[in-house]
Design a protein around this motif. Structure first.
Motif, PDB file in Angstrom:
ATOM      1  N   TRP A  93      75.595 121.172  67.835  1.00  0.00           N
ATOM      2  CA  TRP A  93      74.711 121.840  68.798  1.00  0.00           C
ATOM      3  C   TRP A  93      73.573 120.930  69.201  1.00  0.00           C
ATOM      4  O   TRP A  93      73.242 120.799  70.389  1.00  0.00           O
ATOM      5  N   LYS A  97      72.951 119.544  73.059  1.00  0.00           N
ATOM      6  CA  LYS A  97      71.748 119.921  73.798  1.00  0.00           C
ATOM      7  C   LYS A  97      70.806 118.736  73.991  1.00  0.00           C
ATOM      8  O   LYS A  97      70.086 118.666  75.008  1.00  0.00           O
ATOM      9  N   GLU A 100      71.997 117.086  77.073  1.00  0.00           N
ATOM     10  CA  GLU A 100      71.617 117.861  78.252  1.00  0.00           C
ATOM     11  C   GLU A 100      70.140 117.691  78.593  1.00  0.00           C
ATOM     12  O   GLU A 100      69.758 117.690  79.769  1.00  0.00           O
ATOM     13  N   CYS A 141      76.973 117.701  82.067  1.00  0.00           N
ATOM     14  CA  CYS A 141      75.605 117.808  82.589  1.00  0.00           C
ATOM     15  C   CYS A 141      75.290 116.796  83.679  1.00  0.00           C
ATOM     16  O   CYS A 141      74.219 116.868  84.284  1.00  0.00           O
ATOM     17  N   LEU A 231      64.746 120.055  69.813  1.00  0.00           N
ATOM     18  CA  LEU A 231      65.061 120.312  71.217  1.00  0.00           C
ATOM     19  C   LEU A 231      63.858 120.890  71.957  1.00  0.00           C
ATOM     20  O   LEU A 231      63.596 120.533  73.107  1.00  0.00           O
TER      21      LEU A 231
END
Length: 252
Positions: A93, A97, A100, A141, A231
């Motif tokens: 994960w 992310k 992205e 992305c 993040l």
């Protein structure tokens, strides 16, 4: 509807005709059910992309490349996420992310409180898996440069690396607000964010980081999970620094 994007694991050149690797060919023809003559976008991770036309004959899929398009989707500065290894599949994960959000480099750290311990062949397999996750996230992305993922290291080993810019450790107590610590990053054009695993960094790791010049920063009064903290810090730092505007093309 945007054309499907595929990362090719070899250098591409304008107006070439290439045979797509089996995995890409299968995904294009069997999973997405693309047809002969349809348009896709290919990129090799070194910057820019190529519009291409598929030529499908049985199980063999070729691509006829067009001119190189120098389009980039990178941040206006380089962010390194130094992530203490979390448990389970949380790293998948985080990798996805981070791509992205525009992270340039991710450094997995075998922290003293990391539940997940990797070594030898198991570590090599996990690193290869994370890099595949990163490539797939780039396809989705719109990034044309792959996020670099380092081999797993100790925090002490990483701290010995000369810093390119300020290094900030996320700590919920006795820390400066994030925004107040970003002036050096504005000047340097780069930033490293350190996030511990479940349970956080040990006292010894925090002391070593401070001794190496790493500053502690907080991100509000709430305690964030390890898969959230890095993040959130990346997103906040990007906005505060104004780095959401794409950077000029960088050398590979």
């Amino acid at each position: 509807m945007p054309s499907p994007r595929f990362h090719c694991p070899f250098a591409l050149s304008p107006h070439a005709r290439i045979e797509l690797p089996d995995a890409i060919a299968h995904h294009a023809a069997r999973v997405l059910r693309l047809r002969d003559g349809e348009t896709v976008v290919l990129f090799d991770g070194n910057g820019g992309e190529y519009p291409a036309t598929l030529r499908i004959a049985g199980k063999t899929v070729h691509a006829e490349l067009g001119a190189h398009d120098p389009r980039e989707a990178e941040l206006g500065g380089g962010i390194t996420l130094v992530q203490g290894l979390p448990s389970g599949d949380k790293m998948d994960w985080i990798v996805e992310k981070a791509v992205e959000l525009g992270v340039e480099r991710l450094v997995p750290i075998a922290a003293q409180r990391s539940v997940l311990q990797l070594n030898g062949e198991r570590q090599d397999k996990r690193l290869a898996h994370w890099r595949r996750v990163a490539a797939a996230a780039s396809e989705q992305c719109g990034r044309n440069r792959l996020m670099r993922i380092d081999a797993v290291a100790s925090l002490a080993h990483w701290l010995d690396t000369p810093p390119a810019g300020p290094r900030l450790l996320c700590h919920p107590e006795d820390s400066a607000p994030l925004n107040a610590a970003l002036d050096d990053a504005r000047r340097a054009g780069s930033l490293a964010l350190l996030v511990g695993p479940e349970g956080g960094w040990s006292d010894a790791e925090q002391a070593a980081a401070r001794q190496a010049g790493v500053a502690a920063v907080s991100f509000g009064p709430r305690v964030l999970r390890t898969e959230t903290a890095g993040l959130a810090l990346v997103a906040a730092a990007t906005a505060l620094l104004g780095w959401e505007q794409p950077a000029a093309a960088r050398a590979p």
